[in-house]
Design an enzyme around this catalytic site. Sequence first.
Site, PDB file in Angstrom:
ATOM      1  N   ALA A 125       0.836  -1.197   0.000  1.00  0.00           N
ATOM      2  CA  ALA A 125       0.000   0.000   0.000  1.00  0.00           C
ATOM      3  C   ALA A 125       0.872   1.248   0.000  1.00  0.00           C
ATOM      4  CB  ALA A 125      -0.928  -0.023   1.215  1.00  0.00           C
ATOM      5  N   GLU A 243       9.587  -5.071  -9.828  1.00  0.00           N
ATOM      6  CA  GLU A 243       8.153  -4.836 -10.046  1.00  0.00           C
ATOM      7  C   GLU A 243       7.903  -4.500 -11.515  1.00  0.00           C
ATOM      8  OE1 GLU A 243       6.337  -2.134  -7.280  1.00  0.00           O
ATOM      9  OE2 GLU A 243       4.594  -1.800  -8.557  1.00  0.00           O
TER      10      GLU A 243
HETATM   11  C1  LIG Z   1      -5.724  -1.263 -11.125  1.00  0.00           C
HETATM   12  C2  LIG Z   1      -4.698  -0.551 -10.293  1.00  0.00           C
HETATM   13  C3  LIG Z   1      -3.933  -1.268  -9.387  1.00  0.00           C
HETATM   14  C4  LIG Z   1      -3.005  -0.619  -8.575  1.00  0.00           C
HETATM   15  N1  LIG Z   1      -2.310  -1.317  -7.601  1.00  0.00           N
HETATM   16  C5  LIG Z   1      -1.575  -0.637  -6.687  1.00  0.00           C
HETATM   17  C6  LIG Z   1      -1.020  -1.314  -5.557  1.00  0.00           C
HETATM   18  O1  LIG Z   1      -1.140  -2.532  -5.398  1.00  0.00           O
HETATM   19  N2  LIG Z   1      -0.340  -0.573  -4.631  1.00  0.00           N
HETATM   20  C7  LIG Z   1      -0.180   0.774  -4.764  1.00  0.00           C
HETATM   21  O2  LIG Z   1       0.428   1.378  -3.899  1.00  0.00           O
HETATM   22  N3  LIG Z   1      -0.680   1.439  -5.836  1.00  0.00           N
HETATM   23  C8  LIG Z   1      -1.396   0.758  -6.784  1.00  0.00           C
HETATM   24  N4  LIG Z   1      -1.938   1.432  -7.850  1.00  0.00           N
HETATM   25  C9  LIG Z   1      -1.740   2.864  -7.965  1.00  0.00           C
HETATM   26  C10 LIG Z   1      -0.827   3.267  -9.108  1.00  0.00           C
HETATM   27  O3  LIG Z   1       0.498   2.890  -8.863  1.00  0.00           O
HETATM   28  C11 LIG Z   1      -0.993   4.783  -9.303  1.00  0.00           C
HETATM   29  O4  LIG Z   1      -2.309   4.999  -9.811  1.00  0.00           O
HETATM   30  C12 LIG Z   1       0.049   5.364 -10.233  1.00  0.00           C
HETATM   31  O5  LIG Z   1       1.330   5.325  -9.648  1.00  0.00           O
HETATM   32  C13 LIG Z   1      -0.274   6.811 -10.624  1.00  0.00           C
HETATM   33  O6  LIG Z   1      -0.556   7.593  -9.508  1.00  0.00           O
HETATM   34  P1  LIG Z   1      -1.900   8.496  -9.499  1.00  0.00           P
HETATM   35  O7  LIG Z   1      -3.036   7.608  -9.854  1.00  0.00           O
HETATM   36  O8  LIG Z   1      -1.950   9.209  -8.203  1.00  0.00           O
HETATM   37  O9  LIG Z   1      -1.704   9.517 -10.668  1.00  0.00           O
HETATM   38  P2  LIG Z   1      -0.954  10.937 -10.573  1.00  0.00           P
HETATM   39  O10 LIG Z   1       0.331  10.770  -9.893  1.00  0.00           O
HETATM   40  O11 LIG Z   1      -1.926  11.926 -10.044  1.00  0.00           O
HETATM   41  O12 LIG Z   1      -0.682  11.240 -12.105  1.00  0.00           O
HETATM   42  C14 LIG Z   1      -1.672  11.801 -12.995  1.00  0.00           C
HETATM   43  C15 LIG Z   1      -0.972  12.039 -14.341  1.00  0.00           C
HETATM   44  O13 LIG Z   1       0.092  12.985 -14.152  1.00  0.00           O
HETATM   45  C16 LIG Z   1       1.286  12.447 -14.668  1.00  0.00           C
HETATM   46  N5  LIG Z   1       2.430  12.900 -13.898  1.00  0.00           N
HETATM   47  C17 LIG Z   1       2.619  12.819 -12.563  1.00  0.00           C
HETATM   48  N6  LIG Z   1       3.807  13.313 -12.222  1.00  0.00           N
HETATM   49  C18 LIG Z   1       4.415  13.695 -13.365  1.00  0.00           C
HETATM   50  C19 LIG Z   1       5.674  14.278 -13.698  1.00  0.00           C
HETATM   51  N7  LIG Z   1       6.578  14.554 -12.750  1.00  0.00           N
HETATM   52  N8  LIG Z   1       5.960  14.544 -14.994  1.00  0.00           N
HETATM   53  C20 LIG Z   1       5.061  14.265 -15.963  1.00  0.00           C
HETATM   54  N9  LIG Z   1       3.853  13.708 -15.716  1.00  0.00           N
HETATM   55  C21 LIG Z   1       3.539  13.433 -14.447  1.00  0.00           C
HETATM   56  C22 LIG Z   1       1.118  10.933 -14.575  1.00  0.00           C
HETATM   57  O14 LIG Z   1       1.993  10.264 -15.450  1.00  0.00           O
HETATM   58  C23 LIG Z   1      -0.350  10.793 -14.939  1.00  0.00           C
HETATM   59  O15 LIG Z   1      -0.482  10.784 -16.331  1.00  0.00           O
HETATM   60  C24 LIG Z   1      -2.826   0.783  -8.712  1.00  0.00           C
HETATM   61  C25 LIG Z   1      -3.564   1.501  -9.667  1.00  0.00           C
HETATM   62  C26 LIG Z   1      -4.495   0.854 -10.431  1.00  0.00           C
HETATM   63  C27 LIG Z   1      -5.322   1.672 -11.391  1.00  0.00           C
END
Ligand SMILES: Cc1cc2nc3c(=O)[nH]c(=O)nc-3n(C[C@H](O)[C@H](O)[C@H](O)COP(=O)(O)OP(=O)(O)OC[C@H]3O[C@@H](n4cnc5c(N)ncnc54)[C@H](O)[C@@H]3O)c2cc1C
Length: 382
Positions: A125, A243
């Site tokens: 998490a 990963e």
């Molecule tokens: C089905 C599913 C399973 C998952 N499983 C897990 C899990 O087991 N454990 C866990 O901890 N998480 C899990 N996640 C979470 C996943 O790792 C995150 O959704 C992902 O890392 C993106 O974070 P966010 O959704 O907050 O998007 P954000 O970080 O809000 O990003 C939104 C957009 O902004 C872009 N962006 C962000 N920062 C930058 C930057 N510096 N430069 C350019 N673009 C940028 C991103 O690429 C994206 O396009 C899961 C997600 C899904 C959908």
Amino acid sequence: MFPRTLFDSDQELFRDSVRRFIETEITPFHAQWEKDGCVDRALWNKAGEQGFLCPTLPEAYGGVEVDFRYNVIINEEIARAGASGIGWGLHSDIAVPYILNYGTEEQKQRYLPGCISGELVTAIAMTEPGTGSDLQGVKTTAVRDGDDWIINGSKTFITNGQHADLVIVVAKTDKSAGARGISLFLVEASRDGYSRGSNLEKVGMKAQDTSELFFEDVRVPAQNLLGAEGQGFVYLMQELPQERLSVATNAISNTESILEQTVQYVSDRKAFGKPIAAFQNTQFKLAECKTRVDATRVFVDRCVELHLEGKLDAAMAAEAKLLTTELQGQVIDECLQLHGGYGYMWEYPVARAWADARVQRIYAGTSEVMKLIIARQMLEQG
Ligand SMILES: Cc1cc2nc3c(=O)[nH]c(=O)nc-3n(C[C@H](O)[C@H](O)[C@H](O)COP(=O)(O)OP(=O)(O)OC[C@H]3O[C@@H](n4cnc5c(N)ncnc54)[C@H](O)[C@@H]3O)c2cc1C
């Protein structure tokens, strides 16, 4: 498929046993699990009995103590079958290695046998409602209270979130210390104050339980700190290459499988009095896809070899994830187009694969984050 040199004959026999298990224990039930929003919990124990969970773990804890290629084979076979509800990759390749690599001997003895047998399902998490890509921004806190830690916060999008018995929680132990203020905790789902939120409704991967998790004054003993206090971010950075490689092995195998199925479809389906395969457009699309898939397959196999040698760095793993998951999206979209309207019907594997594939470019670090990692290393070296 392009000839491969990664596996020996014992490993190919292992592949046969995984494939048979999937054919009998998973494929006939997967559509129902998609409706249920999660797989049957008993599947985890059945997989454990077969040695399909955490095969690399030492025999001392009940593992088979083989190398990472066995995990790759399991990932490949699950991806080939389109069994996207199966969370073993997250468990074996991603979460459990933290316990092996950073846990105390007491923690390893307490948890690893259950992780191998399927008695304990794990999750990790990191992500929170307010932060995903920017891991340093986590708001969940762990505050020391005598011999205990008290954890407060919430997480979201957690794979295996409904089934998980043991969760590795990323929390701030020092809010003023940035990345050095992040620590990891082992939190059992039985702890007071721990609760699961809803099983989230997703665009694809419908048999995978992905959940919110809540921590309200969850008290864990000091022995549940994983590794050293303040080193959580370092551990995350060390583990993320495996990963991402795990996601890459899944992505390329699923893409190959859908491409093979599409060749069959266009050979059978007719329009204007001839098979779809007879049109030059179909042939060109297939040829383009195959060429890119084969080249990517060679790259991924080489990344697995480097990982076995301990030489796969963060940027190479990011390249593997970026390349395979972007390709997966593009190739499966072309394959869906070649299926016409049937490609949009859920009962067709290509439709499910199209929906399932979309998240591969988002989780385990988005494509944009992969590009940042790759470019950072180029510029540091340049
Ligand atoms: C089905 C599913 C399973 C998952 N499983 C897990 C899990 O087991 N454990 C866990 O901890 N998480 C899990 N996640 C979470 C996943 O790792 C995150 O959704 C992902 O890392 C993106 O974070 P966010 O959704 O907050 O998007 P954000 O970080 O809000 O990003 C939104 C957009 O902004 C872009 N962006 C962000 N920062 C930058 C930057 N510096 N430069 C350019 N673009 C940028 C991103 O690429 C994206 O396009 C899961 C997600 C899904 C959908």
